[in-house]
Design an enzyme around this catalytic site. Sequence first.
Site, mmCIF file in Angstrom:
data_model
loop_
_atom_site.group_PDB
_atom_site.id
_atom_site.type_symbol
_atom_site.label_atom_id
_atom_site.label_comp_id
_atom_site.label_asym_id
_atom_site.label_seq_id
_atom_site.Cartn_x
_atom_site.Cartn_y
_atom_site.Cartn_z
ATOM 1 N N ALA A 184 0.803 -1.225 0.000
ATOM 2 C CA ALA A 184 0.000 0.000 0.000
ATOM 3 C C ALA A 184 0.835 1.275 0.000
ATOM 4 C CB ALA A 184 -0.931 0.005 1.208
ATOM 5 N N ASP A 185 2.120 1.172 0.335
ATOM 6 C CA ASP A 185 2.950 2.380 0.423
ATOM 7 C C ASP A 185 4.398 2.058 0.097
ATOM 8 O OD1 ASP A 185 3.756 4.993 0.902
ATOM 9 O OD2 ASP A 185 3.947 4.707 3.070
ATOM 10 N N LEU A 186 4.640 1.579 -1.095
ATOM 11 C CA LEU A 186 6.009 1.230 -1.475
ATOM 12 C C LEU A 186 6.785 2.515 -1.760
ATOM 13 C CD1 LEU A 186 7.925 -1.144 -1.964
ATOM 14 C CD2 LEU A 186 7.339 -0.981 -4.393
#
Length: 254
Positions: A184-186
């Site tokens: 979700a937040d690379l």
Amino acid sequence: MTDEQFIATAGGGILYDASRLSKPGAELFSRSQWAARGALEEIAGGRSSIALLNVAVWPGLQDGSSSSPGVEGARWVLRHYRRGGFVAKLSQDSYLWTGAGRTRSFAEWRLLAELRRRGLPVPAPIAAHYVRGLLTYRADLITELLPGARTLADLITGRDLPEAGWSAVGRTIAAFHREGVHHADLNANNILLGANGADVYLLDFDRGRIEARGAWEQVVIARLRRSLEKIKGQRADVRFGEREWNWLQVGLAS
């Protein structure tokens, strides 16, 4: 293999790996308890939610194998879930209660366990915790620290990451996507490279999930590109440009 066990606590519960811990209590997630043992090291970043723990001093560790986290010098990472953005002005660390299995900490713990079962390079989940309020909860997660690894953001500041390193990052992301793992937040702070420059790990799977492959993969990659550009604008001498991005893309396609 992770040995998942659950234990109820006053107002909450703990999910843990019984091969690493023996009936942990809520004090395992207390920074003051770790500090009292001289085993707490606060580190910046992540809205001050992260602390490093020297686990050799903690009672109740399972140490039946050489890979036990209780060996001298081993460390864990304790993360307290905190909100960011506008919502944090209303509540910094409270989330709506919808059931134990849907808490941020339990969901991430179980996802990490599944990813390791699939052979993907992520930190080992140690224990997850939640404490309920009336309609909300607060949560914590403990994972194993990857010794000697550094973030991609740090490795490209003031030095060049070789082509092989960028390609390895791309190949690793591709491996996760082949398994349908949606991060979700690379960003450049959630990618670690080992001391040898070849081993790559992904961190922080809060709100991550496994789903059918699709257009979300390009959204993840675009987010990573934006984070690299942001770091380049914030720090001096960041070695990142089209050449490096193309090297990463080659790894993605391999």
